[in-house]
Design a protein around this motif. Structure first.
Motif, short mmCIF file in Angstrom:
data_model
loop_
_atom_site.label_atom_id
_atom_site.label_comp_id
_atom_site.label_asym_id
_atom_site.label_seq_id
_atom_site.Cartn_x
_atom_site.Cartn_y
_atom_site.Cartn_z
N THR A 169 -3.11 -5.03 -4.35
CA THR A 169 -4.03 -3.94 -4.02
C THR A 169 -4.75 -3.42 -5.24
OG1 THR A 169 -2.55 -3.29 -2.20
CG2 THR A 169 -4.18 -1.68 -2.92
N ASP A 179 -13.38 -0.09 9.82
CA ASP A 179 -12.05 0.44 10.12
C ASP A 179 -11.59 0.05 11.52
OD1 ASP A 179 -9.84 2.27 9.26
OD2 ASP A 179 -10.47 3.37 11.04
N LEU A 217 0.86 -1.18 0.00
CA LEU A 217 0.00 0.00 0.00
C LEU A 217 0.90 1.23 0.00
CD1 LEU A 217 -2.94 0.96 0.08
CD2 LEU A 217 -2.79 0.95 2.58
N ASN A 218 0.86 1.98 -1.10
CA ASN A 218 1.73 3.14 -1.28
C ASN A 218 3.20 2.76 -1.17
OD1 ASN A 218 -0.57 4.84 -1.52
ND2 ASN A 218 -0.66 5.07 0.73
N LYS A 265 -9.28 -2.78 4.33
CA LYS A 265 -9.88 -1.58 4.89
C LYS A 265 -9.73 -0.40 3.95
CE LYS A 265 -9.16 -2.73 9.79
NZ LYS A 265 -8.50 -2.30 11.05
N HIS A 266 -8.55 -0.26 3.35
CA HIS A 266 -8.29 0.86 2.45
C HIS A 266 -9.23 0.84 1.24
CE1 HIS A 266 -6.03 3.86 0.17
NE2 HIS A 266 -6.01 3.01 -0.84
N GLN A 288 -8.81 -3.30 -5.91
CA GLN A 288 -9.51 -2.06 -6.21
C GLN A 288 -10.32 -2.19 -7.49
OE1 GLN A 288 -9.36 1.16 -4.37
NE2 GLN A 288 -11.21 1.10 -5.62
N THR A 348 -13.11 1.25 2.23
CA THR A 348 -13.52 2.60 2.59
C THR A 348 -14.07 3.36 1.39
OG1 THR A 348 -11.88 2.73 4.38
CG2 THR A 348 -12.71 4.81 3.50
N ASP A 349 -13.39 3.28 0.29
CA ASP A 349 -13.85 3.92 -0.94
C ASP A 349 -15.10 3.24 -1.49
OD1 ASP A 349 -13.38 5.76 -3.32
OD2 ASP A 349 -13.31 3.80 -4.30
#
Length: 353
Positions: free
Chosen positions: A281, A165, A111-112, A123-124, A285, A127-128
């Motif tokens: 990831t 979260d 992640l990043n 969770k990341h 997405q 959320t979106d």
């Protein structure tokens, strides 16, 4: 605008007058009267002069009437209605079932540019996804050894996102009860409109706990017309460091070796859904982007008017007027109160002498 929810309460306005008019006053019991030989002396001390009666106060009749009207207004439940708010008339009933078993802590995702565990990525992305499901009712099931309904179906997407979260690995146990999670979802989706029942299940393993198998639960879902979208999560290759974290003795392993893709695929096929594989990831997405494109079911539009209760204002005013009456009564009889106590002490002094 102001509205009274129970306006019929005002039919009780004449009730005090009717009681005063038609109810007989309480009768005093007969018997010998007590003769007080020093009554005239007592009245003169108390300042009670019958030849100069106290003037009748207007407030003695007006304030009780106002208090009665205010109490009736309180009982009528006054509310202030705001402007009509339109609810979105389309949406689905979507239940999210998320795996919190021990294997979700494997750091095979990024992640990043930073290696993180699978739950952090979940969770990341969720959320979106949750924020973009406006108009849908969303529910949340967290499962491990047991399955728990963390959030029932609701339009409150912010609360669902917060509960997701706040979830943690192992809070439902370290095993994986996929069948129990599906069964719990079926229980809460079966009473919803038939065309809008969707279950999105995310896991990184195979069923290792529970009283019902995933395929049995999937057949129950198919009978209830619940569509299952299953997501298998986890990388296919991961480098395990060697001695003391160095490259010496390092080896490549498959962290998703336990993922039961066959069962997840069959579950989705039984219900007319689809199986997705998320190895990183970006793929996860993309999967949720595809799920976001589900055509919503058109439902009847609804509207509501937000209301603010106002009953406490007339109730507070009635209480203030009640205290006002009490204070006015005290102001008209301070001398009488003082004279009675003065005479009582004087009489006790004379008797003692």
């Amino acid at each position: 605008m102001l509205e009274l929810q129970w306006p019929w309460v005002f039919l009780a306005i004449p009730l005090p007058y009717l009681i005063y008019r038609f109810m007989n006053p309480a009768r005093q019991s007969g018997g010998a009267a007590l003769q007080v030989p020093f009554y005239r002396h007592l009245t003169s001390i108390a300042g009670d002069n019958q030849s100069h009666p106290a003037p009748k106060r207007q407030w003695s009749s007006i304030l009780p009437v106002l208090i009665w009207l205010l109490l009736l207004l309180t009982a009528a439940r006054p509310v202030w209605l705001g402007e009509p708010v339109q609810l979105q008339g389309s949406g689905r009933d979507v239940m999210l079932a998320v795996d919190l078993s021990g294997s979700m802590e494997i750091n095979d995702m990024e992640l990043n540019g930073v290696a993180v565990d699978r739950l952090a990525v979940t969770k990341h992305v969720l959320t979106d996804f949750i924020e973009r499901r406006k108009g849908d009712r969303l529910g949340l099931i967290l499962f491990g050894t047991q399955a728990y309904l963390q959030a029932p179906l609701t339009f409150d997407l912010q609360t669902v996102g917060t509960l997701m979260d706040e979830s943690a690995i192992g809070m439902a146990g370290n095993k994986t009860a996929i069948g129990n999670a599906l069964g719990l979802a079926v229980k809460h989706l079966r009473n919803r409109p038939q065309e809008s029942r969707v279950l999105i299940l995310l896991t990184d393993g195979a069923n290792t706990a529970g009283e019902i198998t995933p395929l049995q639960a999937a057949r129950l879902a198919a009978e209830e017309d619940i569509k299952i979208y299953s997501i298998g999560m986890g990388a296919e290759e991961m480098v395990q460091p060697g001695i003391f974290g160095s490259s010496f003795g390092a080896r490549r392993v498959n962290p998703s070796a336990d993922l039961d893709e066959k069962t997840l695929t069959e579950m989705a096929n039984l219900t007319g859904g689809r199986y997705f594989r998320a190895k990183n990831t970006q793929e996860l997405q993309q999967i949720y982007n595809i799920l976001n494109e589900l055509e919503p079911v058109q439902q009847e539009e609804e509207s509501f008017r937000p209301s603010i209760a106002l009953y406490y204002w007339p109730l507070l005013l009635a209480l203030i007027l009640s205290f006002t009456i009490a204070l006015l009564h005290l102001q008209t009889r301070p001398r009488e109160w003082f004279s009675k106590h003065h005479f009582s002490k004087k009489h006790q002094t004379q008797e003692g002498a």
